[in-house]
Motif scaffolding. Structure first.
Motif, PDB file in Angstrom:
ATOM      1  N   ARG A 101      53.669  46.871  17.311  1.00 60.59           N
ATOM      2  CA  ARG A 101      54.954  46.214  17.082  1.00 60.59           C
ATOM      3  C   ARG A 101      55.664  46.911  15.928  1.00 60.59           C
ATOM      4  NH1 ARG A 101      55.425  41.453  19.808  1.00 60.59           N
ATOM      5  NH2 ARG A 101      53.512  40.573  20.699  1.00 60.59           N
ATOM      6  N   TYR A 102      56.967  47.081  16.085  1.00 59.65           N
ATOM      7  CA  TYR A 102      57.763  47.758  15.067  1.00 59.65           C
ATOM      8  C   TYR A 102      58.835  46.808  14.537  1.00 59.65           C
ATOM      9  CZ  TYR A 102      55.693  51.800  17.420  1.00 59.65           C
ATOM     10  OH  TYR A 102      54.819  52.686  17.985  1.00 59.65           O
ATOM     11  N   PRO A 103      59.142  46.869  13.246  1.00 59.68           N
ATOM     12  CA  PRO A 103      58.439  47.672  12.246  1.00 59.68           C
ATOM     13  C   PRO A 103      57.050  47.110  11.949  1.00 59.68           C
ATOM     14  CG  PRO A 103      60.058  46.279  11.185  1.00 59.68           C
ATOM     15  CD  PRO A 103      60.263  46.109  12.661  1.00 59.68           C
ATOM     16  N   ASP A 104      56.151  47.960  11.517  1.00 59.81           N
ATOM     17  CA  ASP A 104      54.770  47.570  11.254  1.00 59.81           C
ATOM     18  C   ASP A 104      54.726  46.620  10.062  1.00 59.81           C
ATOM     19  OD1 ASP A 104      52.039  47.427  10.627  1.00 59.81           O
ATOM     20  OD2 ASP A 104      51.681  49.468  11.319  1.00 59.81           O
ATOM     21  N   ILE A 106      60.207  55.133   8.440  1.00 59.42           N
ATOM     22  CA  ILE A 106      60.528  55.312   9.856  1.00 59.42           C
ATOM     23  C   ILE A 106      60.145  54.023  10.570  1.00 59.42           C
ATOM     24  CG2 ILE A 106      60.106  56.690  11.924  1.00 59.42           C
ATOM     25  CD1 ILE A 106      59.293  58.990  10.067  1.00 59.42           C
ATOM     26  N   MET A 107      61.132  53.253  10.950  1.00 61.87           N
ATOM     27  CA  MET A 107      60.873  51.916  11.476  1.00 61.87           C
ATOM     28  C   MET A 107      60.108  51.936  12.800  1.00 61.87           C
ATOM     29  SD  MET A 107      62.022  49.654   9.351  1.00 61.87           S
ATOM     30  CE  MET A 107      63.152  49.469   7.968  1.00 61.87           C
ATOM     31  N   GLN A 108      60.217  53.021  13.560  1.00 60.20           N
ATOM     32  CA  GLN A 108      59.519  53.105  14.844  1.00 60.20           C
ATOM     33  C   GLN A 108      58.157  53.785  14.698  1.00 60.20           C
ATOM     34  OE1 GLN A 108      62.931  53.995  14.632  1.00 60.20           O
ATOM     35  NE2 GLN A 108      63.346  51.877  15.235  1.00 60.20           N
ATOM     36  N   SER A 109      57.564  53.653  13.535  1.00 58.42           N
ATOM     37  CA  SER A 109      56.226  54.201  13.307  1.00 58.42           C
ATOM     38  C   SER A 109      55.310  53.089  12.820  1.00 58.42           C
ATOM     39  CB  SER A 109      56.268  55.326  12.268  1.00 58.42           C
ATOM     40  OG  SER A 109      56.641  54.811  11.002  1.00 58.42           O
ATOM     41  N   ALA A 110      54.016  53.351  12.872  1.00 58.29           N
ATOM     42  CA  ALA A 110      53.036  52.352  12.458  1.00 58.29           C
ATOM     43  C   ALA A 110      51.915  53.028  11.688  1.00 58.29           C
ATOM     44  CB  ALA A 110      52.465  51.626  13.680  1.00 58.29           C
TER      45      ALA A 110
END
Length: 264
Positions: A20-23, A38-42
């Motif tokens: 799930r993003y943001p982590d 980077i909001m689309q990273s975990a």
């Protein structure tokens, strides 16, 4: 829908089903950090099974990461494309800090052999330094290579205090930070006033050298020094960060001048 992991995503690669993003594991304590988030990273776990991991170094041209597993006396390799983890070097002489020089060669601090080395492109190992004025180094800890080719490294006694991360031995030298000239190979002491010198790095313009004082009293500190115009010495020692109960260790500086620190 089942949650079994597909074969192409081994658990050792840290793959997680349905991220799930943001982590939620990432928290910006200061709004200035948000431009680097980077909001689309975990947060991913690339591997588990090490006793004590140190010295990560990224090989972007080969798309792999190396790091030291000190007590297990090995350097491990993670491949970005497959997520596979393998042994890069064992025994590693209890390798600790790693970095690369301008030619892309691996430069390593070794507790066990009490030396700094460079791995050539052909795979053979060159000893950069293992003694100072006839006395053995303690246990080189962390290393950085300046743009002029000089190698700067810290030399606390941690690897000779027992047999867990090196070999028990008496210290023959003080706890120093050394510089090895990139052209002549001549070595010099550039700092002898740091209690437990550990991680170190330069600012982007190489005008400031940062050093972690891991045995600072009463707390660990990150120290800052000005690099002289010659690039061969440092001056104007000052405390940049008093870590309080924190335990900064290895660190690197990004292109904007931010310090990214391993922090326990």
């Amino acid at each position: 829908m089942g949650t079994e992991l597909p074969d192409q995503f081994p658990t050792t690669a840290g793959w997680r089903a349905f991220p799930r993003y943001p982590d939620a594991a990432i928290e910006a304590l200061d709004p200035r950090f948000e431009k680097y988030w980077i909001m689309q990273s975990a947060v991913e776990r690339l591997y588990t099974g090490c006793r004590w991991s140190e010295g990560p170094v990224w090989f972007g041209d080969g798309r792999f990461l190396l790091w030291s597993d000190i007590p297990n006396n090995r350097i491990l390799k993670w491949e970005e494309e497959t997520g596979a983890v393998s042994v890069y070097r064992k025994p590693s002489d209890y390798a600790n800090g790693n970095t690369r020089d301008a030619q892309g060669r691996l430069v390593t601090c070794e507790h066990g052999a009490r030396r700094g080395t460079r791995t050539e492109h052909e795979g053979n190992i060159t000893i950069l330094m293992d003694s100072w004025q006839g006395k053995r180094l303690n246990s080189p800890n962390d290393v950085v290579v300046k743009s002029d080719g000089s190698v700067w490294f810290s030399d606390p006694p941690f690897g000779i205090l027992g047999h867990y991360e090196g070999h028990l031995a008496d210290a023959e030298l003080g706890q120093n930070v050394y510089r090895i000239d990139g052209e002549t190979g001549e070595a010099s002491i550039i700092a002898d006033d740091v209690l437990g010198p550990n991680g170190l790095c330069f600012s982007p313009d190489e005008q400031i050298l940062y050093i972690v004082e891991s045995r600072g009293v009463p707390h660990r500190k990150i120290l800052a020094y000005d690099v002289t115009a010659s690039g061969r010495e440092i001056s104007n020692k000052r405390v940049l960060i008093d870590a309080g109960p924190g335990t900064p260790d290895g660190m690197r500086c990004d292109v904007d001048g931010n310090l990214w620190c391993g922090w326990g």
